[in-house]
Design an enzyme around this catalytic site. Sequence first.
Site, mmCIF file in Angstrom:
data_model
loop_
_atom_site.group_PDB
_atom_site.id
_atom_site.type_symbol
_atom_site.label_atom_id
_atom_site.label_comp_id
_atom_site.label_asym_id
_atom_site.label_seq_id
_atom_site.Cartn_x
_atom_site.Cartn_y
_atom_site.Cartn_z
ATOM 1 N N THR A 25 0.840 -1.187 0.000
ATOM 2 C CA THR A 25 0.000 0.000 0.000
ATOM 3 C C THR A 25 0.876 1.238 0.000
ATOM 4 O O THR A 25 1.791 1.348 0.818
ATOM 5 C CB THR A 25 -0.905 -0.033 1.261
ATOM 6 N N HIS A 175 -6.695 -10.896 -0.878
ATOM 7 C CA HIS A 175 -5.937 -10.588 0.342
ATOM 8 C C HIS A 175 -6.654 -11.226 1.535
ATOM 9 O O HIS A 175 -7.572 -10.652 2.106
ATOM 10 C CB HIS A 175 -5.833 -9.077 0.512
ATOM 11 N N ASN A 178 -3.341 -10.474 7.150
ATOM 12 C CA ASN A 178 -3.102 -9.184 7.821
ATOM 13 C C ASN A 178 -4.334 -8.501 8.409
ATOM 14 O O ASN A 178 -4.374 -7.274 8.519
ATOM 15 C CB ASN A 178 -2.379 -8.217 6.867
ATOM 16 N N TYR A 180 -7.528 -8.148 7.357
ATOM 17 C CA TYR A 180 -8.583 -7.513 6.547
ATOM 18 C C TYR A 180 -9.777 -8.461 6.383
ATOM 19 O O TYR A 180 -9.817 -9.525 7.006
ATOM 20 C CB TYR A 180 -7.990 -7.009 5.222
ATOM 21 N N ASN A 235 -3.370 -6.070 13.068
ATOM 22 C CA ASN A 235 -4.753 -5.600 13.114
ATOM 23 C C ASN A 235 -5.618 -6.404 14.082
ATOM 24 O O ASN A 235 -6.754 -6.788 13.768
ATOM 25 C CB ASN A 235 -5.386 -5.600 11.711
HETATM 26 C C1 LIG Z 1 4.666 0.202 2.940
HETATM 27 C C2 LIG Z 1 4.103 -1.193 3.052
HETATM 28 C C3 LIG Z 1 2.822 -1.438 2.615
HETATM 29 C C4 LIG Z 1 2.289 -2.733 2.657
HETATM 30 N N1 LIG Z 1 1.037 -2.963 2.145
HETATM 31 C C5 LIG Z 1 0.591 -4.239 2.007
HETATM 32 C C6 LIG Z 1 -0.606 -4.511 1.285
HETATM 33 O O1 LIG Z 1 -1.275 -3.626 0.725
HETATM 34 N N2 LIG Z 1 -0.991 -5.801 1.195
HETATM 35 C C7 LIG Z 1 -0.286 -6.825 1.788
HETATM 36 O O2 LIG Z 1 -0.675 -7.990 1.671
HETATM 37 N N3 LIG Z 1 0.866 -6.584 2.454
HETATM 38 C C8 LIG Z 1 1.331 -5.329 2.555
HETATM 39 N N4 LIG Z 1 2.542 -5.099 3.158
HETATM 40 C C9 LIG Z 1 3.369 -6.242 3.632
HETATM 41 C C10 LIG Z 1 4.379 -6.647 2.561
HETATM 42 O O3 LIG Z 1 3.723 -7.228 1.444
HETATM 43 C C11 LIG Z 1 5.384 -7.698 3.105
HETATM 44 O O4 LIG Z 1 4.702 -8.848 3.527
HETATM 45 C C12 LIG Z 1 6.222 -7.137 4.259
HETATM 46 O O5 LIG Z 1 6.749 -5.864 3.942
HETATM 47 C C13 LIG Z 1 7.368 -8.093 4.638
HETATM 48 O O6 LIG Z 1 8.229 -8.292 3.558
HETATM 49 P P1 LIG Z 1 9.676 -7.537 3.478
HETATM 50 O O7 LIG Z 1 10.405 -7.957 4.727
HETATM 51 O O8 LIG Z 1 10.275 -8.063 2.233
HETATM 52 O O9 LIG Z 1 9.386 -6.068 3.459
HETATM 53 C C14 LIG Z 1 3.074 -3.805 3.174
HETATM 54 C C15 LIG Z 1 4.372 -3.538 3.631
HETATM 55 C C16 LIG Z 1 4.897 -2.257 3.569
HETATM 56 C C17 LIG Z 1 6.317 -2.020 4.033
#
Ligand SMILES: Cc1cc2nc3c(=O)[nH]c(=O)nc-3n(C[C@H](O)[C@H](O)[C@H](O)COP(=O)(O)O)c2cc1C
Length: 364
Positions: A25, A175, A178, A180, A235
């Site tokens: 997001t 999705h 997390n 939702y 959440n």
């Molecule tokens: C800025 C940001 C926005 C995120 N938005 C979503 C989202 O819209 N949907 C989702 O399933 N996960 C979302 N996540 C989780 C990421 O998909 C991912 O699972 C998480 O960052 C861990 O992976 P990483 O260690 O590679 O960052 C978001 C993470 C970040 C940092």
Amino acid sequence: MPTLFDPLRVGEIELRNRIVMAPMTRSRADDAGVQPPYVAEYYRQRASAGLIITEGTSPSPNGLGYARIPGAFSQEQVAGWRLVTDAVRPLGARMFMQLMHTGRVGHPLNLPSGARVIGPSALAAAGQMYTDAEGMQPLPVPEAMSAADVAAAIAEYTQAAKNAVAAGFDGVELHGANGYLLEQFIRPNSNQRSDRYGGAIEGRARFVLETVEAAIAAIGKEKVGIRLSPFGVFNDMPLYDAMESDYAYLAQELQKRDLAYIHLVDHSSMGAPTVPQSMKDTFRRVFRNTLILSGGYDAPRAETDLAAGKADLIAVGKPFLANPDLVARWQGGHELNVPDMSTFYTPGPQGYTDYATLGDAVGT
Ligand SMILES: Cc1cc2nc3c(=O)[nH]c(=O)nc-3n(C[C@H](O)[C@H](O)[C@H](O)COP(=O)(O)O)c2cc1C
């Protein structure tokens, strides 16, 4: 043994490598959930991924619970997304749209007029939500969804899946992680319904499985994936005793639907509880199509897990956010830019389309 840079067939598409941009997001949409044109540039910059999964995108006005998240239910939204797929497709990445309905994790001040904060039961999630109008606000008590609301939500996911394909996407990721709406139905703390969508896991999984089935009927099983977060607590989704057996049931039922992929979240690197290896192993054993793992990956760990057969694809979040050319950097063993958290969710191109690439660093 597969490596990160080997191609993979998923459903009917060919991915040119096994690096997935995780859904993130970024809150750059307008109040109507329409993506501005510079969003296409952000995704275009990251088009060396094998697969890009978009930020969470709402199938319904009721699902736009965060400030400035995009939708996929109006013609204007679909036209905005078309600019994105038009920019990315020529560069080779394939794209799935993540369909995210925020359910009870939303605030009326973020919703368009007439939309409602809804959930499986009239139980608020603990915590607060940012609103542009009035800053941080407590999460509200959602309206418990009627049988008609449940049917309407499934129809909205289905139409959004069709809209995503019409906008040029290769498929959709539901999705279910997390905290939702889909996960709100799965978990017993947020779903205390007494109808067929509540009770034992067979009831709590029904909304998810009916949504999967409806999406598959609309666009085809090779175009539908799902993201799940067993042992996730984000959440206000507390751990509970039957978590592992509940998710094992989901794995089996999803295998029966034969959808394209399951994408598991593990946020332990961000301080969340560890997802037991036994849980990941269950998904790997029971689900025979593509398995995506995510959370805290760097290149060596990604290579190790792929080589060990733990996953088919590795999804990467923050490193991709900060490194448009992550694939080249991982391939060449280069250093990575550090993500700037202060611009994760702020409108405008700063901290979005202005991260340096290797080419910039050497002045070319
Ligand atoms: C800025 C940001 C926005 C995120 N938005 C979503 C989202 O819209 N949907 C989702 O399933 N996960 C979302 N996540 C989780 C990421 O998909 C991912 O699972 C998480 O960052 C861990 O992976 P990483 O260690 O590679 O960052 C978001 C993470 C970040 C940092």
